[in-house]
Design an enzyme around this catalytic site. Structure first.
Site, PDB file in Angstrom:
ATOM      1  N   ASP A 214       0.860  -1.183   0.000  1.00 45.11           N
ATOM      2  CA  ASP A 214       0.000   0.000   0.000  1.00 45.11           C
ATOM      3  C   ASP A 214       0.900   1.237   0.000  1.00 45.11           C
ATOM      4  O   ASP A 214       1.861   1.308   0.779  1.00 45.11           O
ATOM      5  CB  ASP A 214      -0.887  -0.057   1.255  1.00 45.11           C
ATOM      6  N   ASN A 222      -2.555  13.050  -3.352  1.00 47.48           N
ATOM      7  CA  ASN A 222      -3.637  13.498  -4.244  1.00 47.48           C
ATOM      8  C   ASN A 222      -4.147  14.877  -3.859  1.00 47.48           C
ATOM      9  O   ASN A 222      -4.387  15.731  -4.717  1.00 47.48           O
ATOM     10  CB  ASN A 222      -4.789  12.490  -4.203  1.00 47.48           C
ATOM     11  N   HIS A 227      -4.938  14.732  -8.871  1.00 46.46           N
ATOM     12  CA  HIS A 227      -5.077  13.353  -9.351  1.00 46.46           C
ATOM     13  C   HIS A 227      -4.136  12.983 -10.496  1.00 46.46           C
ATOM     14  O   HIS A 227      -3.650  11.846 -10.543  1.00 46.46           O
ATOM     15  CB  HIS A 227      -6.524  13.094  -9.767  1.00 46.46           C
ATOM     16  N   ASP A 231      -1.915   9.683 -10.514  1.00 47.44           N
ATOM     17  CA  ASP A 231      -1.940   8.660 -11.558  1.00 47.44           C
ATOM     18  C   ASP A 231      -0.526   8.302 -12.015  1.00 47.44           C
ATOM     19  O   ASP A 231      -0.198   7.132 -12.233  1.00 47.44           O
ATOM     20  CB  ASP A 231      -2.751   9.152 -12.753  1.00 47.44           C
ATOM     21  N   GLU A 257      -4.736   2.570  -4.187  1.00 43.49           N
ATOM     22  CA  GLU A 257      -3.275   2.625  -4.084  1.00 43.49           C
ATOM     23  C   GLU A 257      -2.712   1.316  -3.558  1.00 43.49           C
ATOM     24  O   GLU A 257      -1.610   1.254  -3.030  1.00 43.49           O
ATOM     25  CB  GLU A 257      -2.847   3.783  -3.165  1.00 43.49           C
TER      26      GLU A 257
END
Length: 356
Positions: A214, A222, A227, A231, A257
């Site tokens: 994770d 973010n 975003h 990404d 994630e």
């Protein structure tokens, strides 16, 4: 970029239940292609999809959903499956028709042979007439049968080629349906299928392990940078994972994630070394925007793993690896934890039920 979060005690439903509740609340038909769309939005696997879905508002029509599905999943699943099913049915019907024609041709040839035999055994004709007629009949019938056989063989070859194309399309569709569009890794659907094989496959004595990892503080990334940056970080993490595991390992993005690795053929000590190699490799990876002068890093991950020999089945294996990951988070993140038998499963099982 939507990120998963630790549910509170108020959480009382798992993701499938929450997805179905949301669909019922919005008056959306609970058909497979709608469920797939809602599920992808709910887990936040595709941020752009989530934003476009939110833009639809509360009055969503089936046409709106199908258009969204076509944009993000190439074509709605039902349309693809129905189209391929129709082509398979047509090809099978054509093949059956050809086989029936071949059967009719064989019956006709059998009748010719019967007539020839009758003439040969007839005592009303001379020997020369009998042989001449028999040779003529058999020659003509055999020529026709040969031509018909070649025609049928060519048709069957073409149909076989068409069927092979359909099979390839099905294989390609399955690959697309099981691939995360952002990272190009396997998605949660493919992961669930692969995890089920860990215990159902013939056991050859090879050790197997499940690693869950994770990205630490991903929501903060973010929120701070947006975003699009999130990404890019997800895509980079996927690249680091590919570069550090064997090609026969299975890697998937299982949530916003969160990632998973199924590894075979190495023991617990080697799994720990692999996890640390991945963690350190990512920790030293540069996450910068040279033009804007931003430095997004360092990006760190937490990892938890469990050997298959420590669990009773695929669900138990996932749960125990999840507990190890949760422990890595609790102990400060940016570390690897192995599942140990003395871990308090009861203390974490309620949280684990809702975590994705």
């Amino acid at each position: 970029m939507t990120t998963t979060s630790r549910p509170t005690k108020a959480s009382n439903a798992d993701i499938p239940t929450q997805v179905m509740y949301a669909m019922r609340t919005m008056g959306i038909a609970p058909i497979p292609r709608n469920y797939e769309l809602f599920y992808e939005v709910f887990i936040g696997a595709n941020p752009a999809l989530s934003r476009d879905f939110a833009a639809l508002g509360s009055q969503v029509t089936q046409a709106d959903l199908d258009a969204l599905g076509e944009a993000y999943f190439a074509r709605p699943q039902s349309v693809v499956v129905e189209g391929i099913h129709g082509r398979i049915s047509d090809e099978l019907e054509n093949l059956l028709h050809m086989l029936k024609q071949e059967q009719t041709s064989l019956d006709s040839y059998h009748r010719v042979l019967g007539e020839t035999y009758r003439r040969i055994t007839s005592k009303s004709n001379t020997s020369a007439d009998i042989l001449r007629n028999a040779i003529t009949i058999l020659t003509e019938a055999t020529d026709r049968k040969k031509q018909q056989g070649e025609t049928t063989a060519n048709k069957i070859t073409r149909r076989s080629q068409e069927m092979d194309k359909v099979r390839q399309e099905l294989d390609e569709y399955k690959r697309i349906a099981n691939t995360d569009s952002l990272t190009r890794l396997a998605n949660r659907r493919a992961f669930d299928e692969r995890l089920a094989l860990v215990y159902s496959a013939v056991q050859d004595g090879r050790p197997r392990a499940l690693i869950l990892l994770d990205i630490d503080h991903f929501k903060r990334i973010n929120d701070s940078y947006g975003h699009p940056v999130g990404d890019k970080i997800l895509a980079t993490v996927a690249s680091v994972l590919r570069a550090n595991v064997r090609r026969d390992s299975f890697i998937a993005r299982t949530g916003g994630e969160e990632f998973a690795i199924i590894i075979e053929g190495i023991g617990a000590d080697e799994v720990l070394c692999l996890c640390e190699r991945i963690r350190l490799s990512l920790e030293t990876t540069q996450f910068k925007n040279s033009k804007a002068g931003y430095n997004y890093g360092p990006i760190t991950i937490s990892l938890g793993y469990c050997m298959a020999s420590q669990a009773q089945g695929d669900s138990d294996l996932y749960g125990r690896a999840d507990i190890a990951l949760y422990r890595a988070k609790q102990e400060g993140r940016n570390r690897t934890c192995a599942f140990e038998e003395d871990h308090d499963i009861e203390a974490t099982k309620n949280w684990m039920l809702y975590r994705r």
